[in-house]
Motif scaffolding. Structure first.
Motif, PDB file in Angstrom:
ATOM      1  N   GLY A 163       0.717  -1.270  -0.007  1.00  0.00           N
ATOM      2  CA  GLY A 163      -0.025   0.074   0.011  1.00  0.00           C
ATOM      3  C   GLY A 163       0.810   1.464   0.139  1.00  0.00           C
ATOM      4  N   ARG A 164       2.093   1.266  -0.322  1.00  0.00           N
ATOM      5  CA  ARG A 164       3.074   2.301  -0.342  1.00  0.00           C
ATOM      6  C   ARG A 164       3.139   2.611  -1.680  1.00  0.00           C
ATOM      7  NH1 ARG A 164       7.855  -0.198   3.153  1.00  0.00           N
ATOM      8  NH2 ARG A 164       9.100   1.764   2.320  1.00  0.00           N
ATOM      9  N   PHE A 165       2.006   3.502  -2.190  1.00  0.00           N
ATOM     10  CA  PHE A 165       1.742   3.797  -3.604  1.00  0.00           C
ATOM     11  C   PHE A 165       2.758   4.546  -3.903  1.00  0.00           C
ATOM     12  CE2 PHE A 165      -2.854   2.067  -4.197  1.00  0.00           C
ATOM     13  CZ  PHE A 165      -2.558   0.771  -3.944  1.00  0.00           C
ATOM     14  N   SER A 166       2.866   5.956  -3.361  1.00  0.00           N
ATOM     15  CA  SER A 166       3.899   6.883  -3.466  1.00  0.00           C
ATOM     16  C   SER A 166       5.205   6.457  -3.999  1.00  0.00           C
ATOM     17  CB  SER A 166       3.672   8.106  -2.603  1.00  0.00           C
ATOM     18  OG  SER A 166       4.379   7.690  -1.361  1.00  0.00           O
ATOM     19  N   GLU A 167       5.638   5.540  -3.195  1.00  0.00           N
ATOM     20  CA  GLU A 167       6.919   5.090  -3.388  1.00  0.00           C
ATOM     21  C   GLU A 167       6.995   3.800  -4.756  1.00  0.00           C
ATOM     22  OE1 GLU A 167       9.031   3.965   0.338  1.00  0.00           O
ATOM     23  OE2 GLU A 167       7.016   4.222   0.979  1.00  0.00           O
ATOM     24  N   GLY A 168       5.780   3.207  -4.483  1.00  0.00           N
ATOM     25  CA  GLY A 168       5.645   2.047  -5.803  1.00  0.00           C
ATOM     26  C   GLY A 168       5.522   2.605  -7.074  1.00  0.00           C
ATOM     27  N   TRP A 169       4.660   3.348  -7.264  1.00  0.00           N
ATOM     28  CA  TRP A 169       4.379   3.690  -8.736  1.00  0.00           C
ATOM     29  C   TRP A 169       5.463   4.236  -9.668  1.00  0.00           C
ATOM     30  CZ3 TRP A 169       0.125   1.283  -9.702  1.00  0.00           C
ATOM     31  CH2 TRP A 169      -0.851   1.370  -9.004  1.00  0.00           C
ATOM     32  N   PRO A 170       6.439   5.090  -9.027  1.00  0.00           N
ATOM     33  CA  PRO A 170       7.506   5.484  -9.931  1.00  0.00           C
ATOM     34  C   PRO A 170       8.460   4.158 -10.217  1.00  0.00           C
ATOM     35  CG  PRO A 170       7.183   6.981  -8.087  1.00  0.00           C
ATOM     36  CD  PRO A 170       6.393   5.856  -7.562  1.00  0.00           C
ATOM     37  N   LEU A 171       8.745   3.366  -9.187  1.00  0.00           N
ATOM     38  CA  LEU A 171       9.545   2.163  -9.510  1.00  0.00           C
ATOM     39  C   LEU A 171       8.778   1.184 -10.468  1.00  0.00           C
ATOM     40  CD1 LEU A 171      11.009   1.372  -5.894  1.00  0.00           C
ATOM     41  CD2 LEU A 171      11.525   3.138  -7.589  1.00  0.00           C
ATOM     42  N   TYR A 172       7.308   1.200 -10.482  1.00  0.00           N
ATOM     43  CA  TYR A 172       6.489   0.249 -11.424  1.00  0.00           C
ATOM     44  C   TYR A 172       6.698   0.707 -12.651  1.00  0.00           C
ATOM     45  CZ  TYR A 172       2.875  -2.737 -13.048  1.00  0.00           C
ATOM     46  OH  TYR A 172       2.170  -3.738 -13.714  1.00  0.00           O
ATOM     47  N   GLU A 173       7.081   2.154 -13.019  1.00  0.00           N
ATOM     48  CA  GLU A 173       7.581   2.546 -14.278  1.00  0.00           C
ATOM     49  C   GLU A 173       8.745   1.851 -14.883  1.00  0.00           C
ATOM     50  OE1 GLU A 173       5.179   5.167 -16.291  1.00  0.00           O
ATOM     51  OE2 GLU A 173       4.303   3.771 -14.848  1.00  0.00           O
ATOM     52  N   THR A 174       9.445   1.532 -14.276  1.00  0.00           N
ATOM     53  CA  THR A 174      10.865   0.950 -15.022  1.00  0.00           C
ATOM     54  C   THR A 174      10.190  -0.637 -15.639  1.00  0.00           C
ATOM     55  OG1 THR A 174      11.373  -0.139 -12.820  1.00  0.00           O
ATOM     56  CG2 THR A 174      12.055   1.865 -13.005  1.00  0.00           C
ATOM     57  N   ARG A 175       9.086  -0.865 -15.605  1.00  0.00           N
ATOM     58  CA  ARG A 175       8.742  -2.068 -16.091  1.00  0.00           C
ATOM     59  C   ARG A 175       8.930  -2.047 -17.765  1.00  0.00           C
ATOM     60  NH1 ARG A 175       4.487   0.898 -15.748  1.00  0.00           N
ATOM     61  NH2 ARG A 175       3.084   0.978 -17.234  1.00  0.00           N
ATOM     62  N   MET A 176       9.101  -0.849 -18.415  1.00  0.00           N
ATOM     63  CA  MET A 176       9.144  -0.747 -19.925  1.00  0.00           C
ATOM     64  C   MET A 176      10.655  -1.021 -20.096  1.00  0.00           C
ATOM     65  SD  MET A 176       6.665   2.495 -20.357  1.00  0.00           S
ATOM     66  CE  MET A 176       6.791   3.433 -18.695  1.00  0.00           C
ATOM     67  N   ARG A 177      11.767  -1.094 -18.908  1.00  0.00           N
ATOM     68  CA  ARG A 177      13.068  -1.213 -19.156  1.00  0.00           C
ATOM     69  C   ARG A 177      13.261  -2.600 -19.512  1.00  0.00           C
ATOM     70  NH1 ARG A 177      15.642   2.195 -14.658  1.00  0.00           N
ATOM     71  NH2 ARG A 177      17.496   0.654 -15.022  1.00  0.00           N
ATOM     72  N   ARG A 178      12.331  -3.534 -19.127  1.00  0.00           N
ATOM     73  CA  ARG A 178      12.443  -4.947 -19.238  1.00  0.00           C
ATOM     74  C   ARG A 178      12.244  -5.358 -20.613  1.00  0.00           C
ATOM     75  NH1 ARG A 178       8.418  -7.436 -14.478  1.00  0.00           N
ATOM     76  NH2 ARG A 178       9.941  -7.902 -12.987  1.00  0.00           N
ATOM     77  N   ALA A 179      13.240  -6.240 -20.910  1.00  0.00           N
ATOM     78  CA  ALA A 179      13.317  -6.843 -22.321  1.00  0.00           C
ATOM     79  C   ALA A 179      12.153  -7.609 -22.522  1.00  0.00           C
ATOM     80  CB  ALA A 179      14.602  -7.818 -22.313  1.00  0.00           C
ATOM     81  N   ALA A 180      11.327  -8.188 -21.561  1.00  0.00           N
ATOM     82  CA  ALA A 180      10.405  -9.145 -21.640  1.00  0.00           C
ATOM     83  C   ALA A 180       8.683  -8.205 -21.642  1.00  0.00           C
ATOM     84  CB  ALA A 180      10.214 -10.053 -20.890  1.00  0.00           C
ATOM     85  N   HIS A 181       9.206  -6.814 -21.639  1.00  0.00           N
ATOM     86  CA  HIS A 181       7.998  -5.964 -21.420  1.00  0.00           C
ATOM     87  C   HIS A 181       7.210  -6.107 -22.923  1.00  0.00           C
ATOM     88  CE1 HIS A 181       5.090  -2.466 -21.257  1.00  0.00           C
ATOM     89  NE2 HIS A 181       5.111  -2.805 -19.944  1.00  0.00           N
ATOM     90  N   PRO A 182       5.593  -6.491 -22.736  1.00  0.00           N
ATOM     91  CA  PRO A 182       5.147  -7.140 -24.366  1.00  0.00           C
ATOM     92  C   PRO A 182       4.615  -5.997 -24.985  1.00  0.00           C
ATOM     93  CG  PRO A 182       3.659  -7.266 -22.253  1.00  0.00           C
ATOM     94  CD  PRO A 182       4.727  -6.778 -21.575  1.00  0.00           C
ATOM     95  N   VAL A 183       4.743  -4.651 -24.476  1.00  0.00           N
ATOM     96  CA  VAL A 183       3.976  -3.600 -25.055  1.00  0.00           C
ATOM     97  C   VAL A 183       4.820  -2.349 -25.365  1.00  0.00           C
ATOM     98  CG1 VAL A 183       1.902  -2.109 -25.439  1.00  0.00           C
ATOM     99  CG2 VAL A 183       1.757  -4.402 -24.644  1.00  0.00           C
ATOM    100  N   LEU A 184       4.901  -1.938 -26.306  1.00  0.00           N
ATOM    101  CA  LEU A 184       5.728  -0.685 -26.465  1.00  0.00           C
ATOM    102  C   LEU A 184       4.922   0.375 -27.168  1.00  0.00           C
ATOM    103  CD1 LEU A 184       9.017  -2.038 -28.737  1.00  0.00           C
ATOM    104  CD2 LEU A 184       8.733  -1.550 -26.519  1.00  0.00           C
ATOM    105  N   LEU A 185       5.026   1.600 -26.580  1.00  0.00           N
ATOM    106  CA  LEU A 185       4.204   2.617 -26.616  1.00  0.00           C
ATOM    107  C   LEU A 185       3.971   3.045 -28.000  1.00  0.00           C
ATOM    108  CD1 LEU A 185       2.227   4.177 -24.958  1.00  0.00           C
ATOM    109  CD2 LEU A 185       3.904   5.851 -24.848  1.00  0.00           C
ATOM    110  N   PRO A 186       3.006   2.954 -28.884  1.00  0.00           N
ATOM    111  CA  PRO A 186       3.021   3.056 -30.254  1.00  0.00           C
ATOM    112  C   PRO A 186       2.919   4.687 -30.776  1.00  0.00           C
ATOM    113  CG  PRO A 186       0.834   2.673 -29.597  1.00  0.00           C
ATOM    114  CD  PRO A 186       1.698   2.671 -28.456  1.00  0.00           C
ATOM    115  N   GLY A 187       3.373   4.923 -31.683  1.00  0.00           N
ATOM    116  CA  GLY A 187       3.395   6.427 -32.116  1.00  0.00           C
ATOM    117  C   GLY A 187       4.403   7.146 -32.136  1.00  0.00           C
ATOM    118  N   ASP A 188       4.737   8.410 -32.406  1.00  0.00           N
ATOM    119  CA  ASP A 188       5.922   9.130 -32.068  1.00  0.00           C
ATOM    120  C   ASP A 188       5.685  10.239 -31.115  1.00  0.00           C
ATOM    121  OD1 ASP A 188       7.283   7.528 -34.002  1.00  0.00           O
ATOM    122  OD2 ASP A 188       6.610   8.746 -35.750  1.00  0.00           O
ATOM    123  N   GLY A 189       4.569  10.604 -30.875  1.00  0.00           N
ATOM    124  CA  GLY A 189       4.137  11.650 -30.067  1.00  0.00           C
ATOM    125  C   GLY A 189       5.114  11.777 -28.653  1.00  0.00           C
ATOM    126  N   PRO A 190       5.066  13.067 -28.167  1.00  0.00           N
ATOM    127  CA  PRO A 190       5.735  12.705 -26.647  1.00  0.00           C
ATOM    128  C   PRO A 190       4.609  12.087 -25.667  1.00  0.00           C
ATOM    129  CG  PRO A 190       4.595  14.957 -27.002  1.00  0.00           C
ATOM    130  CD  PRO A 190       4.395  14.051 -28.410  1.00  0.00           C
TER     131      PRO A 190
END
Length: 470
Positions: A163-190
């Motif tokens: 339940g320590r969301f303020s600490e957990g959410w920023p670290l959860y964002e690093t899931r996109m650095r995992r090689a196995a992350h199944p979804v890349l954000l489409p498009g070229d926009g910011p």
């Protein structure tokens, strides 16, 4: 770390070994296993062959066979830290957490600076219900190898489970650095990280499983409230269901061409962007709705007799998260004993085999032509509208029932996925939902005994609308 004995190149064994490893890497596991078995007849004392067999059995959820192969490898290579670590991973999958931690400790005695072993030990501690100790291991892994997202996102999920969301959410964002992350954000926009979006077009992309999409699609309406035109790209099987989300959210199929947009974001990044805490989870339900015509049609087919309970028991067997989370269908027999109860299957795909050979005193009604078309969950939603209760394991069915605000009991393993938090009998994500947790790893019998006691007294004494947790 001592090098394991290699296969002698006096015949074609080395070539066969490379072929087997290629099969293993490509997930052609039966072919790989057959070659490793052949090679073991020639070279029974090569640890790597036993290691490979243990890895394959582990991938196939044959945990006892994996354990036997790993123990043979350890006997042949007693100083190999990675073999001991594999042994710990297998024991963790078997729910033998104390023994698993001993294996991880022995592995670290030979390789104290191995970040991956610290990470695996942390995962084992998390599954053992020792999250604070797990956090310390993830920190050690990150200190040794700070550029790897695995340890960081694992720490994030442990913090979220606490339940320590303020600490957990920023670290959860690093899931996109995992090689196995199944979804890349489409498009070229910011990437949208919280900038003013009033009058802008925001593309949101679903990720991970159906349940994740159903749980977090609610945030699309929060983005609309900030003045954005929101496009939500989801798997094709969810497009029809999620059109009931409303709120001016445009639902598109992920396979379609990427719409032009001013900003884009992954769906599971929105709790971080909206700074979600335990006390401000957007828990207003229902936010999805069944189709009225289908609801009426299923009402005629199901009828109003008895106390109607929709059940789902099996998650996707291919996923690691399914280890330990799916109770056997036979355990629902305790609920079938309650007078007046009707068990109606909501199960799809995996687990349907368990419907064969049930005892005659455990009738489970099977719905024909149930979400048989390209639109997944549309019939499920309509059926749920005609049930008195849904009882399910931790699958997309739980999230759909919660999003529809249907009376729902969810059965959870001892340490479930982070979103269910720890120890609580309720969840801020779905007000009114009841959680029934294993008191110890693997103890499903206590879970079903607790539900039987509550269901029996409630059905006998009170009408369905006043059941606890409704």
């Amino acid at each position: 770390m001592p090098e394991r004995p290699r296969i002698a190149v006096r015949d074609d064994s080395a070539r066969l070994f490379d072929t087997a490893k290629a099969h293993q890497a490509a997930a052609r596991l039966p072919q790989a296993l057959a070659i490793f078995d052949t090679l073991l007849l020639r070279h029974p004392s090569v640890p790597e062959l036993h290691v490979s067999r243990a890895q394959i059995h582990l991938q196939c959820r044959r945990f006892e066979e994996a354990l036997a192969a790993a123990e043979r490898a350890m006997a042949l290579a007693p100083d190999d830290a990675e073999v001991k670590n594999l042994h710990g991973l297998i024991l963790t999958s078997l729910g033998r957490h104390e023994a698993a931690q001993q294996s991880f400790e022995r592995a670290l005695a030979f390789a104290p600076d191995h970040a991956g072993i610290h990470n695996d030990k942390g995962l084992g501690l998390q599954q053992a219900g020792r999250p604070l100790e797990a956090l310390a291991e993830f920190d050690r892994a990150a200190a040794l190898q700070p550029d790897c997202g695995d340890w960081i996102v694992n720490k994030g999920m442990s913090l979220l489970s606490l339940g320590r969301f303020s600490e957990g959410w920023p670290l959860y964002e690093t899931r996109m650095r995992r090689a196995a992350h199944p979804v890349l954000l489409p498009g070229d926009g910011p990437r949208w990280t919280g900038q003013d979006i009033a009058g802008k077009t925001l593309l949101l992309c679903a990720e991970q499983g159906y349940g994740d999409t159903i749980q977090f699609c609610r945030y699309a309406r929060l983005a609309v409230a900030r003045g954005a035109r929101v496009i939500l790209a989801v798997p094709d099987r969810l497009t029809r269901l999620l059109r009931s989300l409303g709120g001016s959210v445009q639902i598109v199929d992920q396979k379609s061409a990427v719409p032009s947009c001013d900003y884009r974001a992954l769906l599971l990044s929105l709790p971080h962007i909206f700074r979600t805490q335990l006390d401000n989870v957007p828990g207003s339900v229902p936010y999805l709705h069944p189709e009225p015509e289908r609801t009426t049609a299923w009402a005629r087919r199901i009828g109003g007799e008895g106390f109607r309970i929709g059940i789902a028991w099996q998650g996707d067997r291919r996923l690691d998260v399914d280890i330990g989370r799916s109770p056997p269908l036979a355990l629902f027999a305790a609920l079938a004993e309650v007078p007046g109860v009707r068990l109606i299957s909501l199960q799809k795909f995996d687990g349907l085999d368990q419907l064969q050979g049930l005892p005659p005193d455990m009738p489970v009604e099977i719905l024909e032509d149930f979400d048989s078309g390209p639109d997944g969950f549309v019939d499920t939603a309509a059926v749920m509208a005609n049930l008195d209760l849904v009882i399910t394991s931790d699958t997309a069915i739980a999230h759909l029932a919660g999003a529809l605000a249907r009376p729902t009991w969810v059965v959870l393993k001892h340490v479930p996925d982070w979103r269910w938090l720890l120890e609580r009998e309720d969840t801020p994500w779905y007000p009114g939902m009841r959680l029934f947790r294993q008191p110890a790893p693997g103890d499903w019998h206590s879970v079903f005994a607790a539900m039987h006691a509550q269901l029996g007294s409630a059905v006998r004494a009170r009408p369905a609308a006043t059941l606890p947790g409704f």
